[in-house]
Design a protein around this motif. Sequence first.
Motif, PDB file in Angstrom:
ATOM      1  N   THR A   1       7.783  -0.178  -2.604  1.00 43.40           N
ATOM      2  CA  THR A   1       8.638   1.006  -2.678  1.00 43.40           C
ATOM      3  C   THR A   1       7.991   2.073  -3.547  1.00 43.40           C
ATOM      4  O   THR A   1       7.677   1.822  -4.716  1.00 43.40           O
ATOM      5  CB  THR A   1      10.016   0.652  -3.264  1.00 43.40           C
ATOM      6  N   VAL A   2       7.788   3.263  -2.989  1.00 41.27           N
ATOM      7  CA  VAL A   2       7.258   4.383  -3.765  1.00 41.27           C
ATOM      8  C   VAL A   2       8.416   5.006  -4.536  1.00 41.27           C
ATOM      9  O   VAL A   2       9.369   5.498  -3.941  1.00 41.27           O
ATOM     10  CB  VAL A   2       6.583   5.434  -2.860  1.00 41.27           C
ATOM     11  N   ILE A   3       8.357   4.952  -5.858  1.00 40.99           N
ATOM     12  CA  ILE A   3       9.459   5.446  -6.685  1.00 40.99           C
ATOM     13  C   ILE A   3       9.212   6.847  -7.218  1.00 40.99           C
ATOM     14  O   ILE A   3      10.143   7.518  -7.668  1.00 40.99           O
ATOM     15  CB  ILE A   3       9.758   4.479  -7.848  1.00 40.99           C
ATOM     16  N   ALA A   4       7.952   7.308  -7.197  1.00 45.72           N
ATOM     17  CA  ALA A   4       7.620   8.638  -7.706  1.00 45.72           C
ATOM     18  C   ALA A   4       6.301   9.076  -7.092  1.00 45.72           C
ATOM     19  O   ALA A   4       5.505   8.255  -6.607  1.00 45.72           O
ATOM     20  CB  ALA A   4       7.523   8.634  -9.232  1.00 45.72           C
ATOM     21  N   ARG A   5       6.069  10.399  -7.122  1.00 44.11           N
ATOM     22  CA  ARG A   5       4.831  10.914  -6.512  1.00 44.11           C
ATOM     23  C   ARG A   5       4.390  12.186  -7.230  1.00 44.11           C
ATOM     24  O   ARG A   5       5.197  13.075  -7.491  1.00 44.11           O
ATOM     25  CB  ARG A   5       5.056  11.192  -5.036  1.00 44.11           C
ATOM     26  N   TRP A   6       3.096  12.241  -7.544  1.00 44.62           N
ATOM     27  CA  TRP A   6       2.542  13.479  -8.084  1.00 44.62           C
ATOM     28  C   TRP A   6       2.535  14.541  -7.006  1.00 44.62           C
ATOM     29  O   TRP A   6       2.205  14.249  -5.836  1.00 44.62           O
ATOM     30  CB  TRP A   6       1.118  13.243  -8.585  1.00 44.62           C
ATOM     31  N   PRO A   7       2.878  15.791  -7.310  1.00 42.28           N
ATOM     32  CA  PRO A   7       2.870  16.863  -6.306  1.00 42.28           C
ATOM     33  C   PRO A   7       1.451  17.201  -5.884  1.00 42.28           C
ATOM     34  O   PRO A   7       0.498  17.051  -6.654  1.00 42.28           O
ATOM     35  CB  PRO A   7       3.539  18.039  -7.020  1.00 42.28           C
TER      36      PRO A   7
ATOM     37  N   VAL B   1       3.406   6.398  -7.090  1.00 42.08           N
ATOM     38  CA  VAL B   1       3.777   5.434  -8.123  1.00 42.08           C
ATOM     39  C   VAL B   1       4.731   4.445  -7.460  1.00 42.08           C
ATOM     40  O   VAL B   1       5.765   4.849  -6.909  1.00 42.08           O
ATOM     41  CB  VAL B   1       4.486   6.120  -9.310  1.00 42.08           C
ATOM     42  N   VAL B   2       4.404   3.159  -7.469  1.00 43.12           N
ATOM     43  CA  VAL B   2       5.227   2.167  -6.778  1.00 43.12           C
ATOM     44  C   VAL B   2       6.096   1.393  -7.770  1.00 43.12           C
ATOM     45  O   VAL B   2       5.840   1.380  -8.973  1.00 43.12           O
ATOM     46  CB  VAL B   2       4.362   1.181  -5.970  1.00 43.12           C
ATOM     47  N   SER B   3       7.096   0.752  -7.231  1.00 44.67           N
ATOM     48  CA  SER B   3       7.962  -0.052  -8.084  1.00 44.67           C
ATOM     49  C   SER B   3       7.178  -1.227  -8.664  1.00 44.67           C
ATOM     50  O   SER B   3       6.436  -1.903  -7.945  1.00 44.67           O
ATOM     51  CB  SER B   3       9.157  -0.580  -7.283  1.00 44.67           C
ATOM     52  N   PRO B   4       7.347  -1.512  -9.962  1.00 43.66           N
ATOM     53  CA  PRO B   4       6.670  -2.645 -10.573  1.00 43.66           C
ATOM     54  C   PRO B   4       7.440  -3.954 -10.431  1.00 43.66           C
ATOM     55  O   PRO B   4       6.953  -4.999 -10.842  1.00 43.66           O
ATOM     56  CB  PRO B   4       6.593  -2.241 -12.045  1.00 43.66           C
ATOM     57  N   ALA B   5       8.651  -3.867  -9.866  1.00 38.28           N
ATOM     58  CA  ALA B   5       9.491  -5.062  -9.802  1.00 38.28           C
ATOM     59  C   ALA B   5      10.462  -4.974  -8.634  1.00 38.28           C
ATOM     60  O   ALA B   5      10.793  -3.878  -8.162  1.00 38.28           O
ATOM     61  CB  ALA B   5      10.278  -5.226 -11.109  1.00 38.28           C
TER      62      ALA B   5
END
Length: 222
Positions: free
Chosen positions: A210-216, A62-66
Amino acid sequence: MVTIDREAAPATAVAAVPAVLAALAGRPGAALTLGALPAAVALFFRDPDRSADRTPVADDDVVSPADGKVMYAGPGQDGVAPEGEWQQVSIFLSAFDVHINRTPYGGRLREVTYRPGKWLAAYTHESAHLNERTDLVVEREVAGRIRVVHFRQIVGLMARRVVTRVSAGEEISTGQRIGLMKFGSRMDVFVPPEVDLLVQSGARVVAGETVIARWPAADGAP
């Protein structure tokens, strides 16, 4: 490459009026000085290419939208997060940040909902549910499971208009341009509890990179 978004045209034209009036009044020095204003306004609408434009983003990311600064990263806040269990990343955009918005996660847009509202300072808690905003919900099937990401464009004290250029039912890709917010604003991203947050409050983030989150990996993604 950096381009200027089409929304710049009317704002730049208005900003150029003082310089034109000064030139017509025979004050070239003032006209030259005032000419910096439309240039600055046009620069606000800059639209640089990002890595997501060149390289597909991994399914789990999940990448930054801004562009901006992370104000909050953690469990969904009461009065801010949608109903249910969520984790939240809130990003504040100053007037100096790039204001082109991108989708944090690709898939099918299930919902795109615009809500009129106030123009409170974007860094306040109340701005998330009282200010003018657009809520977007995207879903994607991965390994037989549906992943859902909810994100929100919120205008602020200086921003007076949210621009959303996608509609419900569209298929969008991670990092794709979806619109912009005019002059200082905020974006919130909400992901399910099982997703790992990779940023903390105070971090600087870049839209589409920037990757702000990631599914395991245990989620079953390839």
